[in-house]
Scaffold this active site. Sequence first.
Site, PDB file in Angstrom:
ATOM      1  N   THR A   1      -5.394  -1.154   6.799  1.00  0.00           N
ATOM      2  CA  THR A   1      -5.662  -2.821   7.234  1.00  0.00           C
ATOM      3  C   THR A   1      -7.302  -3.365   7.533  1.00  0.00           C
ATOM      4  OG1 THR A   1      -5.129  -2.290   9.177  1.00  0.00           O
ATOM      5  CG2 THR A   1      -3.523  -2.778   7.419  1.00  0.00           C
TER       6      THR A   1
ATOM      7  N   ASP B   1      -1.627   7.391   6.344  1.00  0.00           N
ATOM      8  CA  ASP B   1      -1.547   5.555   6.571  1.00  0.00           C
ATOM      9  C   ASP B   1      -2.071   5.128   7.927  1.00  0.00           C
ATOM     10  OD1 ASP B   1      -0.860   3.273   6.462  1.00  0.00           O
ATOM     11  OD2 ASP B   1       1.090   2.777   7.063  1.00  0.00           O
TER      12      ASP B   1
ATOM     13  N   ARG C   1       6.592  -8.561   1.769  1.00  0.00           N
ATOM     14  CA  ARG C   1       7.343  -7.607   3.153  1.00  0.00           C
ATOM     15  C   ARG C   1       8.122  -8.931   3.767  1.00  0.00           C
ATOM     16  NH1 ARG C   1       4.559  -4.187   6.852  1.00  0.00           N
ATOM     17  NH2 ARG C   1       4.992  -2.353   4.924  1.00  0.00           N
TER      18      ARG C   1
ATOM     19  N   LYS D   1       0.968  -1.336  -0.121  1.00  0.00           N
ATOM     20  CA  LYS D   1       0.122  -0.086  -0.095  1.00  0.00           C
ATOM     21  C   LYS D   1       0.927   1.382   0.026  1.00  0.00           C
ATOM     22  CE  LYS D   1      -2.218  -1.330   3.318  1.00  0.00           C
ATOM     23  NZ  LYS D   1      -1.857  -2.919   3.883  1.00  0.00           N
ATOM     24  N   THR D   2       1.344   1.301   1.152  1.00  0.00           N
ATOM     25  CA  THR D   2       2.644   2.343   0.900  1.00  0.00           C
ATOM     26  C   THR D   2       3.638   2.788  -0.739  1.00  0.00           C
ATOM     27  OG1 THR D   2       3.175   2.163   3.297  1.00  0.00           O
ATOM     28  CG2 THR D   2       5.000   3.394   2.297  1.00  0.00           C
TER      29      THR D   2
END
Length: 367
Positions: free
Chosen positions: A182, A133, A241, A88-89
């Site tokens: 999230t 965020d 990640r 997302k980032t």
Amino acid sequence: MNWDETAPADADDALSGDLPGGAGSRLVGADADGDDQAVEAALRPKDLGEFVGQERVREQLDLVLKAARQRGGTADHVLLSGAPGLGKTTLSMIIAAEMGAPIRITSGPAIQHAGDLAAILSSLTEGEVLFLDEIHRMSRPAEEMLYMAMEDFRVDVIVGKGPGATAIPLELPPFTLVGATTRAGLLPPPLRDRFGFTGHMEFYAPAELERVIDRSARLLEVTIEAEGAAEIAGRSRGTPRIANRLLRRVRDYAQVKADGLITREIAASALAVYDVDGRGLDRLDRAVLSALLKLFGGGPVGLSTLAVAVGEERETVEEVAEPFLVREGLLARTPRGRIGTPAAWEHLGLTPPQRGAGGGQSGLFEA
């Protein structure tokens, strides 16, 4: 038989924030720590062409950005939802790069007052991208201010208190808000409806993770065979990640124990050292499953009792271990408590008790 008088709590009712022994401290945790953030900055793709996976979201977002560039205006506000570690980032930074605009990064927990948000919004330049965020954790006053800012590019700053308070309208330059969450279900409908584009990030398939690992290996100047990448991808829980984090640990092992080349055997040996098994389960995951199956015959067992059995906090088991175990079909949440599935018995190499023999699972999996 229910092994705990405490009714299992729903995950959405758990307190947000850092948990004891939380995901950020685990090798297979999806949250990013300081080391992850530094490495991710170097490995992060710079445009949509380099971005691996999320084909549908990428295609839709490409149309949104190209149309905005052709109009010569700012892109619509974008909401990205999905589990941690899915990109997302990264996508927010790609949006700014594709639009040729600067990006401002902040988070919902950092905005506790409407004045905090007003200060950020008033300092934006035209076309700038504001990445927010964990937008669902923003305070209610700031959230209500954001409604008008997103829709009319204006905020009302309240000066004074009581009957003498005055609202001063403040015009804002057109900007693009990229919100990431999230837990999209916690966003109020008025806020969710103000986003022009909503994209849900899915977990990655192993083949997509292999591409991620191959690209990261090239950037890290690591030599890896296709079978080695596949071995790491299969243990990465569908999350880039985690894949990149496991790649770095396998690289260290290959550098010290081998000649630096990552093969399937080297990857498997390295991840065995770090207690990550073939399905991506770590020590905590296996402890939860082992206690559930060996101590309580597969359940049902209440969350509190299960947490005591593994020596962890209730929230740690519920928020850190259980989501992946449920997604993998190894554990199920029922009104009577947690139960182990047939796949869990098979994964741990255990034989389930016979139906009606006191194991407590009679009829649970019958059609």
